[in-house]
Design an enzyme around this catalytic site. Structure first.
Site, PDB file in Angstrom:
ATOM      1  N   ASP A 168       0.856  -1.182   0.000  1.00 53.94           N
ATOM      2  CA  ASP A 168       0.000   0.000   0.000  1.00 53.94           C
ATOM      3  C   ASP A 168       0.895   1.236   0.000  1.00 53.94           C
ATOM      4  OD1 ASP A 168      -2.227   1.567   0.040  1.00 53.94           O
ATOM      5  OD2 ASP A 168      -2.763   1.172   2.120  1.00 53.94           O
ATOM      6  N   GLU A 207      -6.138   4.816  -9.489  1.00 51.44           N
ATOM      7  CA  GLU A 207      -7.443   5.291  -9.034  1.00 51.44           C
ATOM      8  C   GLU A 207      -8.102   6.297  -9.964  1.00 51.44           C
ATOM      9  OE1 GLU A 207      -8.942   7.245  -4.853  1.00 51.44           O
ATOM     10  OE2 GLU A 207      -7.752   5.428  -4.886  1.00 51.44           O
ATOM     11  N   LYS A 224      -9.129   1.489 -10.123  1.00 49.22           N
ATOM     12  CA  LYS A 224      -9.628   1.589  -8.747  1.00 49.22           C
ATOM     13  C   LYS A 224     -10.789   2.579  -8.686  1.00 49.22           C
ATOM     14  CE  LYS A 224      -7.409   1.913  -4.188  1.00 49.22           C
ATOM     15  NZ  LYS A 224      -6.133   2.315  -3.546  1.00 49.22           N
ATOM     16  N   THR A 267     -12.861  -0.027  -4.116  1.00 51.18           N
ATOM     17  CA  THR A 267     -12.311   0.373  -2.821  1.00 51.18           C
ATOM     18  C   THR A 267     -13.365   1.071  -1.972  1.00 51.18           C
ATOM     19  OG1 THR A 267     -10.434   1.528  -1.782  1.00 51.18           O
ATOM     20  CG2 THR A 267     -11.482   2.604  -3.674  1.00 51.18           C
ATOM     21  N   PHE A 273     -12.448  -2.550   3.924  1.00 50.59           N
ATOM     22  CA  PHE A 273     -11.553  -1.875   4.854  1.00 50.59           C
ATOM     23  C   PHE A 273     -11.665  -2.468   6.256  1.00 50.59           C
ATOM     24  CE2 PHE A 273     -10.198   2.400   2.917  1.00 50.59           C
ATOM     25  CZ  PHE A 273     -10.073   1.835   1.667  1.00 50.59           C
TER      26      PHE A 273
END
Length: 318
Positions: free
Chosen positions: A17, A96, A132, A156, A178
């Site tokens: 990450d 993203e 993403k 996400t 998450f």
């Protein structure tokens, strides 16, 4: 003696990450993921300065309109950094779509196409990239169409069972439920200072998502994300993938001992439910106060970082 990171890699695919190339070289993850926050950090890393300068010079040369320059610079920087990452990982890099497009299906699809085109110009094929998107209804519908075109997606900011179910039914390649942000909400809401790993709300949520995928035989990859400590990571050993920050990767790499599998694929068998519709999705997600608040907060946070990045680029490109 075996380090916990090496042991974990035997049970789950480890994803970095971070966009820090040095960290990626050191911990040797299979995949890596980026976002506007990580791109902002790249401006502070010595190893990226030449790449940033070269990319911005090209944008300035190619585009005259300042606003258009800034948007294109964000895209090209994301792809330039992603391209460097693909040279270091055997798998994929997640790139993203801007958070401000989270409720615009068509614009999200158009942006995904543009990012894939930029990657292909860099010699990176679409099978090395995950687009993403936020797990809004519109983001999930965009992903469904992109997947049918052969463009794989990473959904996400996933906090609810409704989001997970909709993603599974849409045939999304990968979802990122998450952990830490879920736990953060419950700590604040209940006044609880800490949880044992097996009682951690974020851990329990991701385990439930994994169990649902297994129960109904969905192929979507589940990637636990947003970890606050290594206890949470170890509690999800066996999840398809785990995306972990450099600080926690270092802690695992410097800790001796094995990691025990906590998640197993029980195999499919249950008859799948009828697809969730938009009204049902919105209602079930709305009924989960944590998920509603954290999704909105996450989109705002990513959008704020994007705006900060755009401001920085505007000064460099003006």
């Amino acid at each position: 003696m075996t380090q916990q990171l090496d042991s974990l890699k035997q049970l789950s695919m480890v994803v970095a990450d971070t966009g820090d190339l040095d960290a990626i070289r050191r911990y040797q993850p299979h995949d890596a993921t980026t976002n506007p926050s990580l791109i902002l950090k790249a401006f502070e890393l010595e190893g990226y300065q030449a790449l940033i300068d070269e990319t911005l010079a090209a944008v300035k040369s190619d585009i005259s309109n300042v606003d258009a320059r800034v948007e294109e610079a964000v895209d090209r920087l994301s792809v330039a950094i992603g391209t460097e990452i693909t040279k270091l990982v055997p798998g994929r890099v997640s790139t993203e779509v801007a958070a401000k497009l989270s409720f615009d299906e068509k614009a999200s699809i158009d942006k995904a196409h543009h990012l894939i085109d930029l990657y292909e110009k860099q010699g990176v094929s679409k099978d090395r990239v995950l687009i993403k998107l936020a797990s809004t209804w519109e983001g999930i519908r965009a992903a469904e169409k992109l997947e049918k075109e052969g463009i794989n997606c990473n959904l996400t900011l996933l906090f609810s069972d409704a989001q997970a179910r909709a993603c599974f039914e849409a045939g999304v390649y990968l979802i990122s439920p998450f952990v830490g942000r879920v736990t953060d909400w419950y700590k604040k809401a209940t006044g609880t200072e800490s949880y044992a790993p097996d009682e951690d709300p974020g851990v329990k949520f991701v385990r439930g998502v994994c169990d649902y995928a297994s129960q109904y035989g969905y192929d979507t990859v589940v990637m636990g994300a947003s970890f606050r400590n290594t206890d949470q990571i170890r509690a999800l050993a066996g999840c398809n993938r785990l995306t972990i920050s450099p600080a926690l990767l270092e802690e695992l790499a410097s800790t001796d001992g094995g990691v025990t599998r906590k998640i197993t694929d029980q195999g499919s068998g249950a008859k799948r439910l009828d697809p969730i519709g938009e009204a049902q999705f919105r209602w079930e997600h709305n009924e989960d106060a944590m998920a509603t608040e954290k999704l909105a907060e996450g989109i705002r946070t990513f959008a704020a970082d994007q705006k900060k990045l755009e401001g920085l680029l505007a000064k460099r490109l003006g």
